[in-house]
Design a protein around this motif. Structure first.
Motif, PDB file in Angstrom:
ATOM      1  N   LYS A  77       0.170 -16.531 -11.407  1.00  0.00           N
ATOM      2  CA  LYS A  77       0.674 -15.688 -10.319  1.00  0.00           C
ATOM      3  C   LYS A  77      -0.182 -15.827  -9.064  1.00  0.00           C
ATOM      4  O   LYS A  77       0.330 -15.893  -7.941  1.00  0.00           O
ATOM      5  N   VAL A  78      -1.488 -15.857  -9.245  1.00  0.00           N
ATOM      6  CA  VAL A  78      -2.378 -15.982  -8.097  1.00  0.00           C
ATOM      7  C   VAL A  78      -2.215 -17.348  -7.439  1.00  0.00           C
ATOM      8  O   VAL A  78      -2.283 -17.482  -6.209  1.00  0.00           O
ATOM      9  N   ARG A  79      -1.994 -18.387  -8.250  1.00  0.00           N
ATOM     10  CA  ARG A  79      -1.818 -19.728  -7.680  1.00  0.00           C
ATOM     11  C   ARG A  79      -0.571 -19.814  -6.823  1.00  0.00           C
ATOM     12  O   ARG A  79      -0.524 -20.544  -5.821  1.00  0.00           O
ATOM     13  N   LEU A  80       0.469 -19.045  -7.205  1.00  0.00           N
ATOM     14  CA  LEU A  80       1.728 -19.071  -6.455  1.00  0.00           C
ATOM     15  C   LEU A  80       1.798 -17.968  -5.404  1.00  0.00           C
ATOM     16  O   LEU A  80       2.890 -17.631  -4.942  1.00  0.00           O
ATOM     17  N   LEU A  81       0.631 -17.381  -5.084  1.00  0.00           N
ATOM     18  CA  LEU A  81       0.626 -16.323  -4.067  1.00  0.00           C
ATOM     19  C   LEU A  81       1.113 -16.879  -2.728  1.00  0.00           C
ATOM     20  O   LEU A  81       0.759 -17.997  -2.330  1.00  0.00           O
ATOM     21  N   ASN A  82       1.940 -16.073  -2.061  1.00  0.00           N
ATOM     22  CA  ASN A  82       2.527 -16.411  -0.760  1.00  0.00           C
ATOM     23  C   ASN A  82       3.580 -17.507  -0.847  1.00  0.00           C
ATOM     24  O   ASN A  82       4.067 -18.000   0.181  1.00  0.00           O
ATOM     25  N   THR A  83       3.920 -17.943  -2.058  1.00  0.00           N
ATOM     26  CA  THR A  83       5.025 -18.895  -2.223  1.00  0.00           C
ATOM     27  C   THR A  83       6.170 -18.247  -2.991  1.00  0.00           C
ATOM     28  O   THR A  83       7.258 -18.057  -2.443  1.00  0.00           O
ATOM     29  N   SER A  84       5.908 -17.931  -4.248  1.00  0.00           N
ATOM     30  CA  SER A  84       6.955 -17.258  -5.037  1.00  0.00           C
ATOM     31  C   SER A  84       6.502 -15.917  -5.587  1.00  0.00           C
ATOM     32  O   SER A  84       7.237 -15.275  -6.329  1.00  0.00           O
ATOM     33  N   SER A  85       5.274 -15.483  -5.279  1.00  0.00           N
ATOM     34  CA  SER A  85       4.777 -14.178  -5.725  1.00  0.00           C
ATOM     35  C   SER A  85       4.083 -13.469  -4.579  1.00  0.00           C
ATOM     36  O   SER A  85       3.600 -14.109  -3.636  1.00  0.00           O
ATOM     37  N   THR A  86       4.041 -12.158  -4.671  1.00  0.00           N
ATOM     38  CA  THR A  86       3.431 -11.334  -3.629  1.00  0.00           C
ATOM     39  C   THR A  86       2.286 -10.519  -4.227  1.00  0.00           C
ATOM     40  O   THR A  86       2.094 -10.473  -5.458  1.00  0.00           O
ATOM     41  N   GLU A  87       1.510  -9.873  -3.333  1.00  0.00           N
ATOM     42  CA  GLU A  87       0.400  -9.042  -3.804  1.00  0.00           C
ATOM     43  C   GLU A  87       0.891  -7.858  -4.629  1.00  0.00           C
ATOM     44  O   GLU A  87       0.245  -7.438  -5.586  1.00  0.00           O
ATOM     45  N   GLU A  88       2.072  -7.317  -4.230  1.00  0.00           N
ATOM     46  CA  GLU A  88       2.627  -6.193  -4.989  1.00  0.00           C
ATOM     47  C   GLU A  88       2.939  -6.618  -6.421  1.00  0.00           C
ATOM     48  O   GLU A  88       2.694  -5.883  -7.383  1.00  0.00           O
ATOM     49  N   GLU A  89       3.495  -7.827  -6.581  1.00  0.00           N
ATOM     50  CA  GLU A  89       3.808  -8.309  -7.922  1.00  0.00           C
ATOM     51  C   GLU A  89       2.530  -8.528  -8.746  1.00  0.00           C
ATOM     52  O   GLU A  89       2.499  -8.255  -9.950  1.00  0.00           O
ATOM     53  N   ILE A  90       1.484  -9.024  -8.075  1.00  0.00           N
ATOM     54  CA  ILE A  90       0.215  -9.234  -8.789  1.00  0.00           C
ATOM     55  C   ILE A  90      -0.378  -7.901  -9.225  1.00  0.00           C
ATOM     56  O   ILE A  90      -0.886  -7.763 -10.358  1.00  0.00           O
ATOM     57  N   ASN A  91      -0.347  -6.906  -8.338  1.00  0.00           N
ATOM     58  CA  ASN A  91      -0.853  -5.585  -8.713  1.00  0.00           C
ATOM     59  C   ASN A  91      -0.055  -4.982  -9.859  1.00  0.00           C
ATOM     60  O   ASN A  91      -0.611  -4.370 -10.777  1.00  0.00           O
ATOM     61  N   LEU A  94       1.569  -6.669 -12.105  1.00  0.00           N
ATOM     62  CA  LEU A  94       1.252  -7.425 -13.308  1.00  0.00           C
ATOM     63  C   LEU A  94      -0.091  -6.981 -13.893  1.00  0.00           C
ATOM     64  O   LEU A  94      -0.252  -6.877 -15.120  1.00  0.00           O
ATOM     65  N   ALA A  95      -1.090  -6.701 -13.021  1.00  0.00           N
ATOM     66  CA  ALA A  95      -2.387  -6.223 -13.508  1.00  0.00           C
ATOM     67  C   ALA A  95      -2.247  -4.883 -14.227  1.00  0.00           C
ATOM     68  O   ALA A  95      -2.863  -4.654 -15.271  1.00  0.00           O
ATOM     69  N   ALA A  96      -1.432  -3.994 -13.649  1.00  0.00           N
ATOM     70  CA  ALA A  96      -1.202  -2.709 -14.310  1.00  0.00           C
ATOM     71  C   ALA A  96      -0.504  -2.888 -15.652  1.00  0.00           C
ATOM     72  O   ALA A  96      -0.815  -2.203 -16.634  1.00  0.00           O
ATOM     73  N   GLN A  97       0.439  -3.833 -15.700  1.00  0.00           N
ATOM     74  CA  GLN A  97       1.142  -4.104 -16.955  1.00  0.00           C
ATOM     75  C   GLN A  97       0.182  -4.658 -18.010  1.00  0.00           C
ATOM     76  O   GLN A  97       0.234  -4.276 -19.179  1.00  0.00           O
ATOM     77  N   HIS A  98      -0.712  -5.576 -17.567  1.00  0.00           N
ATOM     78  CA  HIS A  98      -1.686  -6.129 -18.509  1.00  0.00           C
ATOM     79  C   HIS A  98      -2.618  -5.046 -19.041  1.00  0.00           C
ATOM     80  O   HIS A  98      -2.954  -5.027 -20.235  1.00  0.00           O
ATOM     81  N   PHE A  99      -3.050  -4.142 -18.182  1.00  0.00           N
ATOM     82  CA  PHE A  99      -3.927  -3.051 -18.618  1.00  0.00           C
ATOM     83  C   PHE A  99      -3.227  -2.169 -19.649  1.00  0.00           C
ATOM     84  O   PHE A  99      -3.824  -1.769 -20.663  1.00  0.00           O
ATOM     85  N   GLU A 100      -1.960  -1.887 -19.410  1.00  0.00           N
ATOM     86  CA  GLU A 100      -1.199  -1.061 -20.354  1.00  0.00           C
ATOM     87  C   GLU A 100      -1.035  -1.773 -21.692  1.00  0.00           C
ATOM     88  O   GLU A 100      -1.147  -1.149 -22.759  1.00  0.00           O
ATOM     89  N   GLN A 101      -0.792  -3.094 -21.650  1.00  0.00           N
ATOM     90  CA  GLN A 101      -0.656  -3.850 -22.895  1.00  0.00           C
ATOM     91  C   GLN A 101      -1.967  -3.856 -23.684  1.00  0.00           C
ATOM     92  O   GLN A 101      -1.968  -3.726 -24.909  1.00  0.00           O
ATOM     93  N   GLN A 102      -3.085  -4.008 -22.959  1.00  0.00           N
ATOM     94  CA  GLN A 102      -4.377  -3.977 -23.627  1.00  0.00           C
ATOM     95  C   GLN A 102      -4.632  -2.622 -24.271  1.00  0.00           C
ATOM     96  O   GLN A 102      -5.124  -2.521 -25.406  1.00  0.00           O
ATOM     97  N   SER A 103      -4.299  -1.551 -23.559  1.00  0.00           N
ATOM     98  CA  SER A 103      -4.505  -0.200 -24.102  1.00  0.00           C
ATOM     99  C   SER A 103      -3.634   0.037 -25.325  1.00  0.00           C
ATOM    100  O   SER A 103      -4.090   0.619 -26.325  1.00  0.00           O
ATOM    101  N   LEU A 104      -2.384  -0.407 -25.263  1.00  0.00           N
ATOM    102  CA  LEU A 104      -1.485  -0.227 -26.407  1.00  0.00           C
ATOM    103  C   LEU A 104      -1.972  -1.016 -27.621  1.00  0.00           C
ATOM    104  O   LEU A 104      -1.946  -0.517 -28.751  1.00  0.00           O
TER     105      LEU A 104
END
Length: 538
Positions: free
Chosen positions: A178-192, A194-204
């Motif tokens: 996602k970071v590699r495709l920043l400003n091409t096919s992904s945005t900062e909002e999507e990265i944020n 995704l980070a929140a989603q990863h944190f939730e998956q780790q907690s679960l």
């Protein structure tokens, strides 16, 4: 012949008073009164006045005379009763034994009716059963069963670590893409997001594995207790049971009691004498080892053999202790990983013990820290730093204790809070809070049947650059001298005798430093040695 029950008697109270018209004419009043009188004389007066229409102005006089009458007659009644009983006792007419048994029966009935119904708890019954079985031929199989339980927990912990590692690796690759495709096919909002989603998956994932581990530990604890109680019943029913034909052999002996060769480490032992008149013998063991190595159990083939001594001494008056340097937050204790590597069958889980400690220390620690801040503020210096330190519940020198049955050596772990920069310097005195914490630990150990204890000699977990050879010698000399005085003080207060003291240097200590510290012991303590006699000259 038993004494007869003395019944209450009835006496006649007589009272006379003149009429209003002629003082020579008297009204006479006679009232039967039960002696001893169980009611109130004033209440009886009111009833008599109302019943016989006595003038109200006679109330005070009637009260006084009736009270005097009741007191005199009650005194006479008791005197006559006691005299009669004494005469019966002199003439051997009283069955004293019967009276004692009657009082005993009445006392028991009263206790049974009103006392709290409390019997032997399940924990005490289980402790007695375990202590009896480990001192029987069942010891070997009990240790094998506990080892099999520990291996199951370790396997689940290994699967948890692998699962979380795979999840973390997949999330890392996804985030990097996602970071590699920043400003091409992904945005900062999507990265944020995704980070929140990863944190939730780790907690679960962590919560799911923790739940499974807790369920496994509870199931093992219940099965272990039920199995031990059934085993004790079998041993009590058939005294001919031996390890070869006992029902314990339903568990295959797939863990041979063969010790693995110990890892080489610097170690030396001394026998010392303390005291001037009444000398006490103690053993001092100097060893270069991490304190966690004394707690962690090697869940291998030699585990069952290594667990023999802790199991035999678990419910005895010869417990083993260990001092672990801890931070101010009990829940970050370095012992948690070692204690949760296997199921705790006898005490609460280490997590529950630490949480209970956090709850119990909160209120007294807050009061103490507020008092310290107020005293330093009145002194006029360092108020800001004092407030910063007071945010922590525990301060350097405080101690909290946990109990364990699944560690390698100790049954009791004393967590000494040593989170202080002053311990990095070699310029501490015998009044330093950490040294005073050691004093409290040794006193508590002697008062609670701890006869063997290990302490970190340098009050540091690992060697750093500023800890030179001279630094280590100064610190070791200070601690050993203080411990010598603390052991004498604790032994003089009664309780268990501290027989073995293990002084642990960091495992990275150089052999020269170890040898120099070992040379300090004969200079500080009175070391027992053989008497060398010179041959006579011819």
């Amino acid at each position: 012949m038993s004494t007869e029950t003395v019944q209450n008697t009835v006496k006649t109270f007589k009272f006379s008073f003149p009429t209003c018209t002629n003082e020579e004419v008297l009204y006479k009043l006679e009232v039967p009164v039960e002696i001893p009188h169980a009611g109130s004389p004033r209440e009886l007066v009111q009833r008599v006045i109302k019943m016989f229409h006595i003038p109200v102005y006679l109330e005070d006089e009637l009260n006084e005379k009736l009270a005097t009458f009741i007191a005199d007659e009650t005194k006479n009644f008791h005197n006559e009763r006691d005299e009669k009983l004494l005469n019966q006792l002199k003439n051997s007419e009283i069955n004293v034994e019967g009276i004692v048994k009657n009082w005993e029966r009445l006392f028991k009935e009263n206790v049974v009716e009103f006392a709290e119904q409390k019997g032997t708890s399940d924990e005490e019954v289980f402790a007695a059963a375990y202590h009896k079985l480990v001192h029987s031929p069942a010891l070997e199989t009990i240790l094998q069963v506990e080892s099999s339980y520990a291996k199951t927990v370790m396997n689940m912990l290994k699967n948890r670590d692998e699962d979380i590692k795979k999840l973390t690796q997949a999330q890392t690759e996804e985030m990097e893409e996602k970071v590699r495709l920043l400003n091409t096919s992904s945005t900062e909002e999507e990265i944020n997001a995704l980070a929140a989603q990863h944190f939730e998956q780790q907690s679960l994932a962590a919560g799911r594995w923790d739940s499974q581990l807790d369920a496994l530990r509870h199931a093992q604890r219940a099965a272990h207790r039920a199995w031990l109680m059934a085993t004790l019943a079998d041993y009590q029913a058939d005294e001919r049971i031996t390890p070869s034909n006992s029902p314990l052999c339903t568990f295959p002996a797939e863990f041979p009691l063969v010790r693995a060769p110990p890892r080489p480490r610097l170690e030396e032992s001394f026998t010392i004498h303390l005291g001037s008149q009444l000398k006490q013998t103690h053993n001092i063991r100097l060893v270069a080892v991490d304190m966690m190595d004394l707690c962690c159990v090697d869940h291998g083939d030699s585990e069952a053999a290594g667990r023999v001594q802790p199991a035999l001494a678990l419910y005895s008056g010869e417990l083993s202790g260990c001092v672990v340097l801890a931070e101010a937050a009990p829940l970050r204790s370095p012992l948690r990983h070692a204690a949760r590597a296997s199921t705790e069958h006898h005490f609460d889980d280490v997590e529950l013990q630490l949480r209970d400690i956090v709850e119990k220390i909160r209120e007294p620690a807050e009061k103490r820290n507020e008092q310290r801040v107020a005293e330093q503020a009145r002194g006029g210096g360092g108020a800001g730093g004092a407030r910063a330190r007071a945010r922590r519940a525990l301060q350097t020198g405080d101690v909290f204790v946990t109990r364990h049955s699944n560690l390698a050596e100790p049954h009791v772990v004393f967590h000494l809070v040593a989170d202080d920069d002053s311990l990095r310097s070699g310029d501490i005195t015998s009044r330093h809070p950490a040294i005073l914490g050691l004093r409290n630990i040794l006193k508590a150990a002697c008062c609670n049947d701890v006869t063997s204890i290990a302490i970190p000699l340098l009050l540091r977990q690992e060697l750093t650059e500023e800890m030179t050879a001279a630094w280590c010698l100064r610190r070791a000399e200070l601690v050993l001298k203080c411990v010598k005085g603390f052991v004498l003080e604790a032994g003089g207060g009664g309780g268990a005798e501290l027989r073995t003291l293990t002084a642990a240097l960091p495992p990275a200590a150089a052999p020269a430093v170890f040898a120099a510290v070992a040379a300090l012991l004969p200079a500080i303590f009175r070391v027992a040695g053989p008497v060398r006699a010179r041959p006579a000259r011819r």
